[in-house]
Every structure is written in C-alpha cells, then in structure tokens.
Design an enzyme around this catalytic site. Structure first.
Site, PDB file in Angstrom:
ATOM      1  N   ASP A 109      41.745   0.435  25.165  1.00 31.24           N
ATOM      2  CA  ASP A 109      40.048   0.138  25.013  1.00 31.24           C
ATOM      3  C   ASP A 109      39.885  -1.209  25.607  1.00 31.24           C
ATOM      4  O   ASP A 109      38.718  -1.630  26.186  1.00 31.24           O
ATOM      5  CB  ASP A 109      39.448   0.058  23.787  1.00 31.24           C
ATOM      6  N   ARG A 163      26.635   2.332  22.841  1.00 30.52           N
ATOM      7  CA  ARG A 163      27.250   3.246  21.907  1.00 30.52           C
ATOM      8  C   ARG A 163      28.160   2.511  21.250  1.00 30.52           C
ATOM      9  O   ARG A 163      28.578   3.107  20.361  1.00 30.52           O
ATOM     10  CB  ARG A 163      27.689   4.598  23.015  1.00 30.52           C
ATOM     11  N   LYS A 172      33.614   0.304  15.230  1.00 30.59           N
ATOM     12  CA  LYS A 172      33.095   1.701  15.706  1.00 30.59           C
ATOM     13  C   LYS A 172      34.062   2.752  15.454  1.00 30.59           C
ATOM     14  O   LYS A 172      33.753   3.686  14.648  1.00 30.59           O
ATOM     15  CB  LYS A 172      32.736   1.505  17.113  1.00 30.59           C
ATOM     16  N   ASN A 173      35.379   2.681  15.766  1.00 30.10           N
ATOM     17  CA  ASN A 173      36.201   3.780  15.766  1.00 30.10           C
ATOM     18  C   ASN A 173      36.701   4.081  14.422  1.00 30.10           C
ATOM     19  O   ASN A 173      37.070   5.094  14.076  1.00 30.10           O
ATOM     20  CB  ASN A 173      37.363   3.529  16.562  1.00 30.10           C
ATOM     21  N   CYS A 196      33.522   9.430  26.394  1.00 31.83           N
ATOM     22  CA  CYS A 196      33.626   8.887  27.534  1.00 31.83           C
ATOM     23  C   CYS A 196      34.469   9.693  28.380  1.00 31.83           C
ATOM     24  O   CYS A 196      35.419  10.295  27.986  1.00 31.83           O
ATOM     25  CB  CYS A 196      34.248   7.497  27.482  1.00 31.83           C
ATOM     26  N   ARG A 250      41.609  14.302  28.052  1.00 30.92           N
ATOM     27  CA  ARG A 250      41.179  14.229  26.408  1.00 30.92           C
ATOM     28  C   ARG A 250      41.183  15.722  25.795  1.00 30.92           C
ATOM     29  O   ARG A 250      40.555  16.243  25.365  1.00 30.92           O
ATOM     30  CB  ARG A 250      39.910  13.617  26.302  1.00 30.92           C
TER      31      ARG A 250
END
Ligand code: EPZ
Length: 426
Positions: free
Chosen positions: A307, A399, A24-25, A120, A125
């Site tokens: 994560d 997601r 994903k990332n 999220c 952030r």
C-alpha cells in the site's frame, strides 16, 4: 465520474505538525466483527471515510441499530436486531471489506449470503483462501452468480493458508471466534490490523492468541459480550504523510502514530538520505539534501507494504539515480506511474517490476487516479511537481484518507478542489 478534480500547485515544502487518523484497514475489519457480540459495542478513533460510511449502510440494512458520529469518530452498534444474513451485491460491490460480513455472519448465525466484494482494481484478488478456511471450519460454500453463499455450524479446525492473505486471515478469525472447539490458523498474515482485530475480539471475551505471528490459535466461545474499543492509527496514512514530507523536502512531525509499524518505510527513507526521528507516538521527517535512489520489494508485514509502494515510487521518480521497484503482492499496481509519465517521470514497467530513472523535475499535468493509493501517489507527485497538477477521479482518495486536503493545507500545501463540468459525448 467524480464531479470535482483536485488541483495541486507543487514545489512548496510541507512544514509543521499533523496527526494521523484511525486505521482504515483495521476499522473495516473491526466494525463487521461487532456482529459476533450479543450486546452493543462502541468503536472509537474511526476514520471518517467513505468505506466506514458504506459499512454503516450495510449494518443498518442487516437490522443493526447504528449510531455513527463521524465528527466524534465513534460508532455504537447494537447487533441484537440483525434479522438477515444477506448482503446484496448492490452493497457488497461498494468496497473490498464487505467480504468480512461472510466471516462475521457465519460466526454469528452459521449462514451468510454476501455479494462479491468491490474495491481497488489492482489485480485479480481471488477469495479462494477465504472460502477454503470457511470450508475447513465446516461451511458448505457455493458461488452463485454475484453471491457467495456459505452455511454450516462453525467447528474449530486447522487451516493452513496456501498464500499469506490479510483478508483471508481476518475472515477465518471472524468465522472461528465463536466456533465449537479450537482453531489454528497456519501461515497467517501478521499485519498490525490482524493484531488489532484479535485485541478487539478478546475485549469481547474471545480467546485469540498468537496474532502478529504466523500461527493464530482461537478457542471458540459461544457468547461474546459488548466492548468499548479504540482502533490503532493508520499505518498507511502515516507512511503517505512521511513520504509527502520527504517529497517536498519539508519538515513534518506526525503525531498519534505507531513508529514501530513504520520500520520498513523508515529504513528506506533513511537509505535515501531522509532524516527520520521518532518518539513513542510521533515521527518527524526532514529532508536536508538530495534523495538517493533505492530499490524496493513489497512484502507482507513486516516487509515493505504494497500500500505504500505507490506513493513511494512517486517519490523515487525524482531521486538521484535508478530505482527498481518490485511489486510482489498485486499484479497491477503501477498505474500511477503510467499517469506520471505525463508529468515527466521516466519509467519502464515490465510485468511487476518498475525501473525508475530519477529526473530533476516533474511538471504539473492532468492525471487520473485509478485506485486509492494510486490517487495518494498522484497527490505526492503533484506536491513535488513544478506548476499545477489536476487529479481527476479524486473520490478514490476519500475512500481511505480522512480530510487529506485539510491536513496537507495545514502543512502549507496549495491543494484545492474545482468542479468538473459534465461533458456530453456526441
Ligand atoms: C488487504 O487486501 C488490504 N485491504 C489491502 O489494502 C492491502 O493492499 C492488502 O491487504 C495487502 O496488505 C483491506 O484490508 C480491506 P490479501 P486483501 O488477501 O485482504 C492473494 C489499500 O489500498 N490472495 O492480503 O485483499 C491476493 O490476490 C488496500 O488499503 C489469493 O490468492 O489482500 C494477493 O496477491 C488495497 N487468494 C495476495 O494474496 C485469496 O483468497 C495478498 O492479498 C486471498 C488473497
């Protein structure tokens, strides 16, 4: 509110073989990077997840021609029709990685107006390091309402990050790939997806060296060409499946992963008494006896990934003894443990430290996913618990995890969906 909930009846050891999807990332960085190319690019091994669907919508809004086949996990993007440098807040707030359009559009046309990112809610952030890099490369940056506006011809420069940031490093690489002159990024992030993005940029003719170390050197190239590129497997999905296998005292082999990306987790699982063996592209996880408690401190790669802290701390709630988990990256990443108290977990949370006292049983209860990895942690908790756990807001999980229900079911898990009836408040 999601229209369905996940029901998991726990206590079944996961058994068998599964595979890991594309990262994903890494995908969410590589897809915006296509905007730097003068020609169409094809990306393969993409995960078919919500975040990728959002990127497709944004690219189409920008004027790119996008051919996305979720089943084939392939996207072809022709960026030649891009006719705007604006990503409105309505789209940017749908995901965190929308901020990569800032670097990609600045790199492409020296101008970007992009709404603040969503993603999220795991801490503050801030994006100050991204903006610092854009300014160092010659952009004038303004924050207006919900929009970040950056403009200027990109000129190579030295950027020293005050804090190691994955997103900031990626955005600086995107903005610098076509800059005039040389850029050096100091104190850069070293995550596998930074290396993957560098490999993709180089496959388009860019000159990026040193990715995977803390100093990345980029020689700007005025034109980048089309490429066909395969993204790396998902490190965090691999880890989540490893943890789920250990949590259920199962025996699972995960194919298509990169074991060297998993070393921090593997070391901790071995310390707990879990058996982990690997080959070039597969990892087998087995549990034959009880788990020992261990301490975890999250760190940038190659340290223990934040994560995986959430699924790992779910696993520790049933380990023998007390575990201390220190979350150093994000301020608010223990919400899953609060939910798990309802399942019988014994946890004390003091700021960014959780003290987990292992219990012999968890019991199914209704819980709510508050973010992607919190959702994954609650799935792990449900798989370990006696009885049935109901997970509300499971959309967060989609997601980031491709077909997680099917994958777990194929390993023997009892996991299913049920509609949530809409409730009217008086
Ligand atoms: C990326 O987030 C990932 N997201 C996150 O994945 C992951 O948890 C995180 O990296 C760390 O590995 C994506 O790739 C889309 P950071 P990012 O910039 O880039 C602070 C998941 O579950 N910081 O490395 O936002 C920041 O607040 C997730 O898949 C600044 O202070 O993370 C944090 O404390 C969620 N200023 C730390 O740095 C900045 O300008 C690391 O954040 C930028 C960051």
């Amino acid at each position: 509110m999601d229209s369905y909930k996940l029901l998991i009846t726990g206590g079944i050891p996961l058994m068998g073989e599964t595979y890991v999807s594309g990262g994903k990332n890494t995908s969410v960085a590589v897809i915006p990077a296509i905007l730097l190319s003068d020609e169409p690019c094809t990306i393969e091994n993409l995960p078919d997840i919500e975040d990728v669907h959002v990127l497709v919508d944004i690219l189409r809004d920008l004027g790119a021609k996008v051919d996305f086949d979720g089943r084939e996990r392939r996207i072809t993007v022709d960026p030649r029709g891009v006719n705007t440098h604006t990503v409105p807040y309505r789209q940017s707030k749908r995901m965190r990685a929308s901020y990569y359009f800032l670097g990609a559009l600045l790199g492409r046309c020296g101008q970007a107006d992009v709404g603040y990112p969503g993603g999220c809610t795991i801490g503050n952030r801030p994006v100050d390091q991204h903006l610092k890099a854009f300014r160092a490369l010659g952009a004038e940056v303004e924050e207006r309402g919900a929009i970040i506006s950056a403009k200027g011809k990109m000129m190579g420069a030295g950027v020293f990050f005050d804090k190691i940031t994955v997103g900031g490093t990626i955005n600086a690489m995107l903005a610098a790939a076509k800059a005039e002159g040389n850029t050096i990024l100091y104190n850069a992030a070293k995550e596998p997806h930074i290396v993957d993005l560098a490999n993709f940029l180089n496959s388009m003719g860019a000159k990026v060296k040193g990715a995977g170390t803390d100093t990345i050197r980029i020689t700007g190239r005025p034109h980048l060409h089309g490429s066909v590129y395969t993204v790396i497997p998902d490190q965090i999905e691999t880890g989540t499946l490893m943890i789920a296998a250990a949590a259920t005292r199962g025996d699972v082999t995960i194919h298509g992963c990169i074991p060297t990306h998993m070393e921090a987790l593997t070391a901790k699982l071995l310390e707990m008494g879990v058996q982990v063996t690997d080959t070039d592209d597969a990892i087998r996880v087995r549990t034959v006896r009880g788990h020992r408690a261990v301490n975890i401190k999250t760190q940038e790669y190659p340290g223990f990934p934040t994560d995986l802290q959430q699924p790992m701390s779910a696993l520790l709630t049933k380990a023998g003894g007390d575990s201390i988990v220190i979350e150093t990256i994000f301020e608010s990443r223990f919400k899953h443990l609060n939910e798990m108290r309802r399942m019988g977990a014994r946890v004390q949370i003091l700021d960014q430290t959780a003290i987990i006292e292992g219990v012999s049983e968890l019991y199914g209860a209704p819980v709510t996913a508050t973010d992607l990895r919190a959702g994954a942690a609650l799935v792990v908790a449900g798989l370990m618990a006696k009885g049935t756990t109901e997970i509300y807001e499971p959309g967060f999980i989609e997601r980031g995890y491709e077909h997680i229900e099917e994958k777990l079911r194929s390993l023997g898990a009892d996991i299913r969906r049920e509609p949530v009836e809409a409730k009217t408040d008086n």
